[in-house]
Design a protein around this motif. Structure first.
Motif, PDB file in Angstrom:
ATOM      1  N   ARG A  31       0.941  -1.307  -0.063  1.00 52.98           N
ATOM      2  CA  ARG A  31       0.054  -0.059   0.072  1.00 52.98           C
ATOM      3  C   ARG A  31       0.858   1.080   0.007  1.00 52.98           C
ATOM      4  NH1 ARG A  31      -3.031   1.199   4.346  1.00 52.98           N
ATOM      5  NH2 ARG A  31      -2.039  -0.043   5.795  1.00 52.98           N
ATOM      6  N   CYS A  32       0.393   2.422  -0.498  1.00 52.39           N
ATOM      7  CA  CYS A  32       1.224   3.489  -0.625  1.00 52.39           C
ATOM      8  C   CYS A  32       0.260   4.696  -0.628  1.00 52.39           C
ATOM      9  CB  CYS A  32       2.166   3.631  -1.982  1.00 52.39           C
ATOM     10  SG  CYS A  32       2.968   4.961  -1.674  1.00 52.39           S
ATOM     11  N   ASN A  33       0.557   5.818  -0.002  1.00 53.03           N
ATOM     12  CA  ASN A  33      -0.304   7.004  -0.065  1.00 53.03           C
ATOM     13  C   ASN A  33       0.111   8.073  -1.056  1.00 53.03           C
ATOM     14  OD1 ASN A  33       2.242   7.711   0.993  1.00 53.03           O
ATOM     15  ND2 ASN A  33       1.591   9.048   2.727  1.00 53.03           N
ATOM     16  N   GLU A  34       1.277   7.488  -2.026  1.00 50.64           N
ATOM     17  CA  GLU A  34       1.473   8.328  -3.242  1.00 50.64           C
ATOM     18  C   GLU A  34       1.158   7.234  -4.342  1.00 50.64           C
ATOM     19  OE1 GLU A  34       5.643   9.785  -2.652  1.00 50.64           O
ATOM     20  OE2 GLU A  34       4.805  11.262  -1.092  1.00 50.64           O
ATOM     21  N   ARG A  35       1.225   7.991  -5.582  1.00 48.25           N
ATOM     22  CA  ARG A  35       0.829   7.373  -6.787  1.00 48.25           C
ATOM     23  C   ARG A  35       1.968   7.768  -7.725  1.00 48.25           C
ATOM     24  NH1 ARG A  35      -1.102   4.311  -4.378  1.00 48.25           N
ATOM     25  NH2 ARG A  35      -3.310   3.354  -4.086  1.00 48.25           N
ATOM     26  N   CYS A  36       3.136   7.689  -7.539  1.00 54.63           N
ATOM     27  CA  CYS A  36       4.298   8.073  -8.188  1.00 54.63           C
ATOM     28  C   CYS A  36       4.009   7.632  -9.613  1.00 54.63           C
ATOM     29  CB  CYS A  36       5.608   7.725  -7.683  1.00 54.63           C
ATOM     30  SG  CYS A  36       5.932   8.229  -6.107  1.00 54.63           S
ATOM     31  N   ILE A  37       4.369   8.458 -10.672  1.00 50.68           N
ATOM     32  CA  ILE A  37       4.082   8.296 -12.060  1.00 50.68           C
ATOM     33  C   ILE A  37       5.063   7.037 -12.704  1.00 50.68           C
ATOM     34  CG2 ILE A  37       2.928  10.269 -12.675  1.00 50.68           C
ATOM     35  CD1 ILE A  37       5.706  11.658 -13.451  1.00 50.68           C
ATOM     36  N   HIS A  38       6.266   7.023 -11.975  1.00 50.96           N
ATOM     37  CA  HIS A  38       7.155   6.199 -12.467  1.00 50.96           C
ATOM     38  C   HIS A  38       7.152   4.676 -11.709  1.00 50.96           C
ATOM     39  CE1 HIS A  38       8.930   7.888  -8.905  1.00 50.96           C
ATOM     40  NE2 HIS A  38       9.795   7.171  -8.924  1.00 50.96           N
ATOM     41  N   CYS A  39       6.393   4.412 -10.870  1.00 45.74           N
ATOM     42  CA  CYS A  39       6.455   3.500  -9.700  1.00 45.74           C
ATOM     43  C   CYS A  39       6.484   2.141 -10.411  1.00 45.74           C
ATOM     44  CB  CYS A  39       5.716   3.601  -8.879  1.00 45.74           C
ATOM     45  SG  CYS A  39       5.933   2.471  -7.356  1.00 45.74           S
ATOM     46  N   TYR A  40       7.329   1.238 -10.099  1.00 51.73           N
ATOM     47  CA  TYR A  40       7.509   0.070 -10.749  1.00 51.73           C
ATOM     48  C   TYR A  40       6.406  -1.045 -10.080  1.00 51.73           C
ATOM     49  CZ  TYR A  40      10.642  -1.061  -6.594  1.00 51.73           C
ATOM     50  OH  TYR A  40      11.047  -1.050  -5.280  1.00 51.73           O
ATOM     51  N   ILE A  41       5.916  -0.512  -9.172  1.00 48.60           N
ATOM     52  CA  ILE A  41       4.698  -1.390  -8.462  1.00 48.60           C
ATOM     53  C   ILE A  41       3.345  -0.980  -8.985  1.00 48.60           C
ATOM     54  CG2 ILE A  41       3.469  -2.042  -6.455  1.00 48.60           C
ATOM     55  CD1 ILE A  41       5.844  -1.239  -4.668  1.00 48.60           C
ATOM     56  N   PRO A  42       2.580  -1.811  -9.778  1.00 52.58           N
ATOM     57  CA  PRO A  42       1.442  -1.324 -10.517  1.00 52.58           C
ATOM     58  C   PRO A  42       0.525  -0.648  -9.317  1.00 52.58           C
ATOM     59  CG  PRO A  42       2.132  -3.562 -11.206  1.00 52.58           C
ATOM     60  CD  PRO A  42       2.895  -3.369 -10.337  1.00 52.58           C
TER      61      PRO A  42
ATOM     62  N   ASN B 190      -2.019  -2.973  -7.587  1.00 51.02           N
ATOM     63  CA  ASN B 190      -1.386  -3.879  -6.678  1.00 51.02           C
ATOM     64  C   ASN B 190      -0.873  -3.369  -5.310  1.00 51.02           C
ATOM     65  OD1 ASN B 190      -1.767  -5.803  -8.757  1.00 51.02           O
ATOM     66  ND2 ASN B 190       0.202  -6.045  -9.195  1.00 51.02           N
ATOM     67  N   LYS B 191      -1.336  -2.037  -5.160  1.00 49.96           N
ATOM     68  CA  LYS B 191      -0.971  -1.349  -3.788  1.00 49.96           C
ATOM     69  C   LYS B 191      -1.993  -1.681  -2.933  1.00 49.96           C
ATOM     70  CE  LYS B 191       2.528   1.898  -5.686  1.00 49.96           C
ATOM     71  NZ  LYS B 191       2.379   2.325  -7.113  1.00 49.96           N
ATOM     72  N   ILE B 192      -1.991  -2.921  -2.152  1.00 55.07           N
ATOM     73  CA  ILE B 192      -3.034  -3.421  -1.499  1.00 55.07           C
ATOM     74  C   ILE B 192      -2.941  -4.156  -0.230  1.00 55.07           C
ATOM     75  CG2 ILE B 192      -4.991  -3.309  -3.101  1.00 55.07           C
ATOM     76  CD1 ILE B 192      -4.555  -6.112  -3.981  1.00 55.07           C
TER      77      ILE B 192
ATOM     78  N   GLY C 230       8.619  -0.610   0.947  1.00 58.92           N
ATOM     79  CA  GLY C 230       7.091  -0.670   0.699  1.00 58.92           C
ATOM     80  C   GLY C 230       7.007  -0.778  -1.008  1.00 58.92           C
ATOM     81  N   GLY C 231       5.921  -0.282  -1.170  1.00 62.76           N
ATOM     82  CA  GLY C 231       4.879   0.626  -0.958  1.00 62.76           C
ATOM     83  C   GLY C 231       5.514   1.599   0.215  1.00 62.76           C
ATOM     84  N   GLU C 232       4.556   2.028   0.960  1.00 64.42           N
ATOM     85  CA  GLU C 232       5.303   3.092   1.987  1.00 64.42           C
ATOM     86  C   GLU C 232       5.211   2.358   3.266  1.00 64.42           C
ATOM     87  OE1 GLU C 232       6.890   5.614   2.109  1.00 64.42           O
ATOM     88  OE2 GLU C 232       6.594   5.330   4.165  1.00 64.42           O
TER      89      GLU C 232
ATOM     90  N   SER D  26      11.529   4.920   2.410  1.00 67.54           N
ATOM     91  CA  SER D  26      10.239   5.367   2.854  1.00 67.54           C
ATOM     92  C   SER D  26      10.026   7.134   1.970  1.00 67.54           C
ATOM     93  CB  SER D  26      10.140   5.931   4.125  1.00 67.54           C
ATOM     94  OG  SER D  26       9.191   6.815   4.515  1.00 67.54           O
ATOM     95  N   ASN D  27       9.063   7.390   1.652  1.00 71.00           N
ATOM     96  CA  ASN D  27       8.736   8.845   1.213  1.00 71.00           C
ATOM     97  C   ASN D  27       8.525   9.820   2.551  1.00 71.00           C
ATOM     98  OD1 ASN D  27       5.915   8.875   2.132  1.00 71.00           O
ATOM     99  ND2 ASN D  27       5.297   8.213   0.135  1.00 71.00           N
ATOM    100  N   LEU D  28       8.658   9.056   3.827  1.00 72.31           N
ATOM    101  CA  LEU D  28       8.782  10.063   4.860  1.00 72.31           C
ATOM    102  C   LEU D  28       7.595  10.903   5.284  1.00 72.31           C
ATOM    103  CD1 LEU D  28      12.288  10.977   5.478  1.00 72.31           C
ATOM    104  CD2 LEU D  28      11.063   9.042   6.723  1.00 72.31           C
TER     105      LEU D  28
ATOM    106  N   LEU E 218      13.060  12.445  -2.910  1.00 69.54           N
ATOM    107  CA  LEU E 218      12.723  13.738  -3.124  1.00 69.54           C
ATOM    108  C   LEU E 218      12.962  13.964  -4.747  1.00 69.54           C
ATOM    109  CD1 LEU E 218      12.027  16.247  -1.691  1.00 69.54           C
ATOM    110  CD2 LEU E 218      14.415  16.627  -1.535  1.00 69.54           C
ATOM    111  N   TYR E 219      12.223  14.796  -5.494  1.00 70.25           N
ATOM    112  CA  TYR E 219      12.476  14.842  -7.029  1.00 70.25           C
ATOM    113  C   TYR E 219      12.548  15.996  -7.233  1.00 70.25           C
ATOM    114  CZ  TYR E 219      10.215  10.007  -6.311  1.00 70.25           C
ATOM    115  OH  TYR E 219      10.050   8.904  -5.989  1.00 70.25           O
ATOM    116  N   SER E 220      12.097  17.000  -6.557  1.00 70.44           N
ATOM    117  CA  SER E 220      12.672  18.557  -7.146  1.00 70.44           C
ATOM    118  C   SER E 220      12.496  19.249  -5.793  1.00 70.44           C
ATOM    119  CB  SER E 220      11.680  18.776  -8.030  1.00 70.44           C
ATOM    120  OG  SER E 220      11.619  20.070  -8.215  1.00 70.44           O
TER     121      SER E 220
HETATM  122  S1  SF4 Z   1       6.042   2.935  -3.451  1.00 70.68           S
HETATM  123 FE1  SF4 Z   1       7.199   4.805  -3.317  1.00 70.68          FE
HETATM  124  S2  SF4 Z   1       7.815   5.129  -5.548  1.00 70.68           S
HETATM  125 FE2  SF4 Z   1       5.984   3.842  -5.453  1.00 70.68          FE
HETATM  126  S3  SF4 Z   1       4.109   5.104  -5.450  1.00 70.68           S
HETATM  127 FE3  SF4 Z   1       4.747   4.770  -3.407  1.00 70.68          FE
HETATM  128  S4  SF4 Z   1       6.210   6.450  -2.637  1.00 70.68           S
HETATM  129 FE4  SF4 Z   1       5.879   6.288  -5.097  1.00 70.68          FE
END
Ligand code: SF4
Ligand SMILES: C[S@@+](CC[C@H](N)C(=O)[O-])C[C@H]1O[C@@H](n2cnc3c(N)ncnc32)[C@H](O)[C@@H]1O
Ligand code: SF4
Length: 490
Positions: free
Chosen positions: A155-166, A169-171, A198-200, A225-227, A250-252
Motif C-alpha cells: 500500500r502507498c499514500n502516493e501514486r508516483c508516475i514512475h513506480c515499478y509497483i502497478p 497492486n498496492k493493497i 514498501g509501498g510506503e 520511505s517517502n517520509l 525527493l524529486y525536486s
Molecule cells: S512505493 Fe514509493 S515510488 Fe511507489 S508510489 Fe509509493 S512513494 Fe511512490
C-alpha cells in the motif's frame, strides 16, 4: 581494562562445515568493514555490546586455543583489539562511563562537506566492496544470505508516475506473525542487513513494533520511505535502533514538480520537512532522486540542496518498467537526448566525476571484469520478500517468485530453489555481448531491468535502451576528454 563494540558496529561469525570460520565486523558510521580468518573470528566472537574485562575476554578466547600460553594470548588480545579500536570499530576504557563518552555516533556536524561531494556522482552500479568480494569468494560454493529487503506493505499514500509497483497492486500488508517468523529465520542464518521498504512502510500499523523487534535481533536496519508520515514517535524509535540509513525519495525542490510526480498534493512539503527533522536528529539519510521528464531541469537543485545539508544524494536516469511488464510508467523516462543533457550536467558540475573520468581507461573497460565474475549480489548475498511471503531476487522483480516462506523455510529456498540456483550460477560470460562491449564501463546492465521490460520476462535479454545510454555516456566522456586535451595545448 574494559572493551565493547561501538553502538553502530555489527559482528557476524560465518560458519560453514565445508570451510574455516570467517569473522566480519562492520561500522555504519563510516561504512568500513574488516574480515578476519578463523582465529580472528574467535577474538571477534568474544566481544559484545556489553563491556567485558580483558580477563574475561582472554579466558573465553584461550578456551579455543588449547596448549597456548595464556600470557601470550592476553598480549594477542590487547594487540588485536588495539587495531580494531584504532580503526573505529570498538572502544576500550577503565569505566563504563569512559566507554560511553568515547562512543561517538553518526552526526551531521562531524561530516566533512567533501565526503558529500564525492557522492554527487550518480550511482552507476559500482563495484562491490572488497570485503563483500572476499566473502563471496570464500563462500563461492555456498553463498550466505547477508541482506534481506522486506516490502512491509504494497500500500502507498502516493501514486508516483514512475513506480515499478502497478498501482492496482498496492493493497496488501504483511501479517506481523509472518514478519517475526522470518526475522527468527534470518537470525539463524546470520543475516546482517535488513531493509524495510514498501509501498510506503510507514503506513503499516505495526511499523514501530517492527523496528523495535528488528533491533532485538541486532540487524543493521535500512528504511526506504517517502517520509510523509514521519512523526515524533518514529523519530524516537529511529534514534534507538541501529539504523544504517533512511533512504527517502525527493524529486525536486519545486513543490509543484515534486507533487506532479508523486500525484499527492502537499507531499513535497511533508517530505522536505521530514528530511530536515531527521537531519536535526542526526539520523543518517540518503536522498534518492531518480531523474525523469518532469524533473530533468531541476534534479540538480535536489543534489545541491542535499549537499548543503551534508546529506548523500544519488540520481538515476534509467527507469525500469513495472514488474507486471506493463511499460506505461516508461512514458516518463528520459529520451536519449534528455539523458545526454543530464550526463553533461553531471560531468560539468562534479569535480570527482571529472577526476575519475580523466583517469579512466576508455578502451579496456574494467580490468577486473572477467567472464567468470558474478553479475550482482542477487542469490549470492541478497534477496527480497513481499507481504504475502513470496521471495523474489531484487527490488522491482516481484513477479520472479523463487519460493514462499509460508510453505518453505527461507534457508531451504536460499539453498535449494532452482530459480535461486539458476541466478546464482549466472556469470558475465552468459551475457556474451557485454563481455566484448566497449561501453561496459558506462553500463548499468541489470537483470531486473532487462526482465521487466521484456514481455516474456527474460533477464538475459539485454535491453537496448541501456546499451544506447552506455554508448552515449562513453561518447560524452570521450568528447569531454578531447576538449580538455585541446585546452591544455592552448
Ligand atoms: S512505493 Fe514509493 S515510488 Fe511507489 S508510489 Fe509509493 S512513494 Fe511512490
Ligand atoms: C518503490 S519505492 C519504496 C519506498 C518509498 N515508497 C519511496 O518512494 O521511497 C523505492 C524507490 O524506488 C524508486 N522507484 C520506483 N519506481 C521506480 C522505477 N520504475 N525505476 C527506478 N526506480 C524506481 C522510488 O523513486 C524510490 O526511490
Ligand atoms: S552497453 Fe549493452 S552490451 Fe555493453 S555491457 Fe551494457 S548491456 Fe552489455
Amino acid at each position: 581494562m574494559l572493551y565493547r563494540q561501538k553502538f553502530d558496529t555489527f559482528i557476524r561469525i560465518y560458519q560453514d562445515l565445508s570451510c574455516p570460520d570467517v569473522g566480519y565486523i562492520t561500522s555504519k558510521s563510516d561504512f568500513g568493514d574488516r574480515v578476519t580468518d578463523a582465529s580472528g573470528a574467535v577474538f571477534l566472537k568474544a566481544l559484545s555490546r556489553k563491556p567485558r574485562t580483558l580477563q574475561e575476554l582472554t579466558k573465553d578466547i584461550a578456551a579455543s586455543f588449547i596448549g597456548v600460553d595464556p600470557a601470550s594470548i592476553e598480549q594477542d588480545v590487547i594487540d588485536f583489539y588495539k587495531i580494531l579500536e584504532e580503526d573505529g570499530f570498538i572502544i576500550s576504557g577503565e569505566t563504563e562511563a569512559e566507554l560511553d563518552a568515547k562512543d561517538t555516533r553518526f552526526s551531521y556536524s562531524a561530516l566533512e562537506p567533501k565526503t558529500i561531494k564525492n557522492d554527487f556522482t550518480p550511482v552507476i552500479l559500482r563495484a562491490e566492496q572488497s570485503s563483500q568480494q572476499y566473502l563471496d569468494e570464500h563462500f563461492k560454493n555456498k553463498p550466505h544470505l547477508t541482506q534481506l529487503q522486506i516490502e512491509l506493505t504494497s500500500r502507498c499514500n502516493e501514486r508516483c508516475i514512475h513506480c515499478y509497483i502497478p498501482h492496482e497492486n498496492k493493497i496488501s500488508d504483511i501479517d506481523p506473525a509472518l514478519f517475526y517468523d522470518v526475522l527468527d529465520q534470518c537470525r539463524d542464518m546470520g543475516l546482517l542487513s535488513l531493509t524495510l521498504s514498501g509501498g510506503e512502510p510507514l503506513l503499516h500499523k505495526n511499523f514501530l513494533e517492527f523496528l523495535r523487534k528488528a533491533k532485538e535481533y541486532d540487524f543493521s536496519i535500512n528504511i526506504l520511505s517517502n517520509l510523509t508520515l514521519l512523526n515524533d514517535e518514529i523519530i524516537k524509535e529511529m534514534k534507538e535502533i541501529r539504523l544504517s540509513s533512511v533512504q527517502v525519495s525527493l524529486y525536486s525542490m519545486n513543490p509543484e514538480i515534486h507533487d506532479s510526480i508523486t500525484k499527492m498534493p502537499g507531499s513535497f512539503v511533508k517530505t522536505r520537512d521530514a528530511i530536515l527533522r531527521l537531519i536535526k536528529n542526526d539520523i543518517p539519510l540518503q536522498i534518492s532522486c531518480p531523474t525523469m521528464k518532469q524533473n530533468k531541469n531541476c534534479f540538480v537543485d535536489v543534489l545541491n540542496w542535499a549537499q548543503t545539508h551534508k546529506v548523500r544524494a544519488v540520481t538515476d536516469y534509467i527507469m525500469m518498467a513495472r514488474y507486471d511488464h506493463t511499460t506505461g510508467n516508461l512514458d516518463n523516462r528520459l529520451s536519449l537526448e534528455e539523458v545526454g543533457t543530464v550526463i553533461n550536467d553531471i560531468i560539468n558540475n562534479d569535480d570527482d566525476y571529472q577526476t575519475e573520468m580523466a583517469n579512466a581507461d576508455m578502451e579496456q573497460g574494467d580490468a577486473h571484469d572477467t567472464s567468470n565474475d558474478i553479475i550482482c549480489g542477487v542469490g549470492v548475498s541478497s534477496i527480497c520478500m513481499v507481504a504475502n511471503g513470496n521471495i523474489y531476487p531484487c527490488p522491482g522483480w516481484q513477479d520472479y517468485v523463487v519460493g514462499n516462506v509460508r510453505e518453505t523455510p527461507l534457508r531451504t529456498i536460499w539453498n535449494t530453489s532452482p530459480k535461486v540456483q539458476y541466478l546464482r550460477g549466472l556469470r558475465k560470460k552468459d551475457f556474451p555481448k557485454c563481455t566484448v562491449c566497449a561501453d561496459k564501463s558506462f553500463c548499468a546492465m541489470c537483470m531486473v531491468r532487462n526482465a521487466n521490460e521484456d514481455p516474456d520476462g527474460n533477464p538475459l535479454k539485454i535491453n537496448e535502451h541501456f546499451c544506447k545510454v552506455a554508448a552515449l555516456n562513453r561518447q560524452i566522456v570521450l568528447d569531454w576528454k578531447e576538449k580538455l586535451k585541446k585546452e591544455v595545448v592552448l
